[in-house]
Scaffold this active site. Structure first.
Site, mmCIF file in Angstrom:
data_model
loop_
_atom_site.group_PDB
_atom_site.id
_atom_site.type_symbol
_atom_site.label_atom_id
_atom_site.label_comp_id
_atom_site.label_asym_id
_atom_site.label_seq_id
_atom_site.Cartn_x
_atom_site.Cartn_y
_atom_site.Cartn_z
ATOM 1 N N SER A 139 0.629 -1.244 -0.035
ATOM 2 C CA SER A 139 -0.100 0.117 -0.112
ATOM 3 C C SER A 139 0.846 1.294 -0.121
ATOM 4 C CB SER A 139 -0.857 -0.123 1.358
ATOM 5 O OG SER A 139 -1.563 1.353 1.466
ATOM 6 N N TYR A 150 -1.167 -0.840 10.421
ATOM 7 C CA TYR A 150 -1.583 -1.050 8.849
ATOM 8 C C TYR A 150 -0.157 -0.528 8.180
ATOM 9 C CZ TYR A 150 -3.534 -0.765 4.357
ATOM 10 O OH TYR A 150 -3.907 -1.200 3.056
HETATM 11 N N1 LIG Z 1 -8.666 -0.434 -1.315
HETATM 12 C C1 LIG Z 1 -7.589 0.661 -1.044
HETATM 13 O O1 LIG Z 1 -7.689 1.758 -1.308
HETATM 14 C C2 LIG Z 1 -6.336 0.107 -0.893
HETATM 15 C C3 LIG Z 1 -5.122 0.795 -0.916
HETATM 16 C C4 LIG Z 1 -3.843 0.227 -0.694
HETATM 17 C C5 LIG Z 1 -3.582 -1.092 -0.543
HETATM 18 N N2 LIG Z 1 -4.839 -1.896 -0.360
HETATM 19 C C6 LIG Z 1 -4.557 -3.315 0.065
HETATM 20 O O2 LIG Z 1 -4.948 -4.006 -1.303
HETATM 21 C C7 LIG Z 1 -5.689 -5.258 -0.733
HETATM 22 C C8 LIG Z 1 -7.070 -5.550 -1.125
HETATM 23 O O3 LIG Z 1 -7.577 -4.393 -0.579
HETATM 24 P P1 LIG Z 1 -9.218 -4.062 -1.003
HETATM 25 O O4 LIG Z 1 -9.630 -2.570 -0.746
HETATM 26 O O5 LIG Z 1 -9.522 -4.812 -1.953
HETATM 27 O O6 LIG Z 1 -9.988 -4.878 0.344
HETATM 28 P P2 LIG Z 1 -11.393 -5.442 0.519
HETATM 29 O O7 LIG Z 1 -12.526 -4.920 -0.414
HETATM 30 O O8 LIG Z 1 -11.948 -5.410 1.776
HETATM 31 O O9 LIG Z 1 -11.416 -7.010 0.187
HETATM 32 C C9 LIG Z 1 -10.306 -7.541 0.988
HETATM 33 C C10 LIG Z 1 -10.576 -9.096 0.650
HETATM 34 O O10 LIG Z 1 -9.896 -9.928 1.679
HETATM 35 C C11 LIG Z 1 -10.737 -11.005 2.249
HETATM 36 N N3 LIG Z 1 -10.219 -11.327 3.628
HETATM 37 C C12 LIG Z 1 -10.199 -10.459 4.501
HETATM 38 N N4 LIG Z 1 -9.760 -10.805 5.769
HETATM 39 C C13 LIG Z 1 -9.731 -12.045 5.437
HETATM 40 C C14 LIG Z 1 -9.426 -13.290 6.297
HETATM 41 N N5 LIG Z 1 -8.992 -13.178 7.412
HETATM 42 N N6 LIG Z 1 -9.138 -14.381 5.742
HETATM 43 C C15 LIG Z 1 -9.288 -14.683 4.325
HETATM 44 N N7 LIG Z 1 -9.631 -13.341 3.436
HETATM 45 C C16 LIG Z 1 -9.912 -12.321 4.234
HETATM 46 C C17 LIG Z 1 -11.867 -10.333 2.204
HETATM 47 O O11 LIG Z 1 -12.891 -11.488 2.336
HETATM 48 P P3 LIG Z 1 -14.363 -11.167 3.020
HETATM 49 O O12 LIG Z 1 -15.230 -10.252 2.062
HETATM 50 O O13 LIG Z 1 -14.899 -12.249 3.455
HETATM 51 O O14 LIG Z 1 -14.143 -10.082 4.127
HETATM 52 C C18 LIG Z 1 -12.129 -9.849 0.976
HETATM 53 O O15 LIG Z 1 -12.358 -10.618 -0.183
HETATM 54 C C19 LIG Z 1 -5.208 -5.421 0.705
HETATM 55 O O16 LIG Z 1 -3.988 -5.888 1.017
HETATM 56 C C20 LIG Z 1 -5.245 -3.774 0.919
HETATM 57 O O17 LIG Z 1 -4.320 -3.507 2.149
HETATM 58 C C21 LIG Z 1 -6.036 -1.430 -0.617
#
Ligand SMILES: NC(=O)c1ccc[n+]([C@@H]2O[C@H](COP(=O)([O-])OP(=O)(O)OC[C@H]3O[C@@H](n4cnc5c(N)ncnc54)[C@H](OP(=O)(O)O)[C@@H]3O)[C@@H](O)[C@H]2O)c1
Length: 259
Positions: A124, A137
């Site tokens: 991130s 985080y």
């Molecule tokens: N969105 C942003 O702005 C952003 C920015 C920088 C980095 N990131 C990184 O990008 C990645 C994806 O983020 P996102 O925004 O797409 O997040 P998201 O929409 O919250 O999706 C996260 C996914 O991970 C799964 N997950 C969460 N906890 C889990 C666990 N304990 N065991 C198994 N699966 C689990 C969730 O499943 P459930 O649906 O069942 O909860 C969901 O499918 C992350 O690593 C995040 O840190 C995101």
């Protein structure tokens, strides 16, 4: 969900068979169905636990994995001071297991099963400098970035591509951004841009507007100022979140203490 789901969709569109690993079997089944004609497999595990890796290894053995996307990640429900984080002890363990242990352990499995391929580790922009009130985080994401870049150098000569991906905001469930903008894209738009950088950059913000933001915040603005404004932005968000929560609780008559 979110960015991971978009990687699955984009890679399926490019003809890859897909293995989906996440927590809820029904969500995995829905996504697998939505990918259309490509071959799919699902493995339901909770990355908050540490005893799941033998079942992941069993699920992956015998498959030729061309691209591994280490995407799973959790953030804070709202920005908070370290000692005020609810259920801090479990929060720390869960965040370290999901954001850091998963990356190390899944790569261990991957490299013991394949000698080639592409590994994308989703860090991130919060890992590029400390982000106060999202401190754990931000620190876990800095770990993912350092781990990726070190490992890339160790395995470069074997032809393994390991990329550290550092997005700024993307409109997903995690960020609760409902209206995508140029600088806060949909996950589909972000992933389509990011995949074009694979093989060209071992560390990337993945999407041109994010690359500009990355350049400004690391090369142009002194780091102390970036940390100061990060803290200010998160303090404001925290105040807003706690205020809205208090109003909701008063409306529902629960009146829980919020601070
Ligand atoms: N969105 C942003 O702005 C952003 C920015 C920088 C980095 N990131 C990184 O990008 C990645 C994806 O983020 P996102 O925004 O797409 O997040 P998201 O929409 O919250 O999706 C996260 C996914 O991970 C799964 N997950 C969460 N906890 C889990 C666990 N304990 N065991 C198994 N699966 C689990 C969730 O499943 P459930 O649906 O069942 O909860 C969901 O499918 C992350 O690593 C995040 O840190 C995101």
């Amino acid at each position: 969900d979110g960015i991971g789901k978009s990687y699955a969709e984009e890679l399926a569109r490019r003809g890859f068979a897909i293995v989906l690993i996440s927590r809820s079997q029904h969500k995995l089944d829905d996504v697998a169905r939505s990918l259309g004609k490509v071959e799919t497999k699902t493995i339901a595990v909770d990355f908050g636990k540490t005893n799941i890796y033998p079942s992941i290894e069993a699920g992956l053995s015998g498959l030729e994995i061309g691209v591994l996307v280490n995407n799973v990640g959790v953030s804070y429900p709202y920005p908070e001071y370290y000692l005020h984080i609810p259920d801090l002890d479990n929060f720390i363990t869960n965040m370290i297991n999901v954001n850091m242990t998963s990356v190390c352990q899944v790569i261990l499995i991957h490299l013991s099963l394949q000698s080639k391929g592409v590994i994308l580790n989703i860090s991130s922009a919060s890992g590029m400098y400390p982000v106060p009130l999202l401190t754990i985080y931000s620190a876990t994401k800095a770990f993912v970035d350092f781990f990726s870049r070190g490992l890339q150098e160790e395995y470069r000569r074997q032809g393994i591509i390991i990329q550290s991906v550092l997005p700024f905001f993307v409109a997903t469930k995690m960020t609760r951004i409902r209206k995508p903008t140029l600088d806060k894209p949909t996950p589909e738009r972000y992933v389509a841009a990011e995949l074009n950088t694979v093989g060209l950059q071992s560390q990337t913000n993945g999407y041109f507007p994010h690359a500009v933001m990355g350049w400004l915040t690391t090369k142009l603005v002194p780091i102390d100022i970036v940390i100061f404004f990060g803290a200010r932005m998160n303090r404001l968000q925290r105040t807003g979140y706690l205020h809205r929560r208090k109003l909701r609780e008063q409306k529902n008559g629960t009146g829980l203490k919020t601070d």
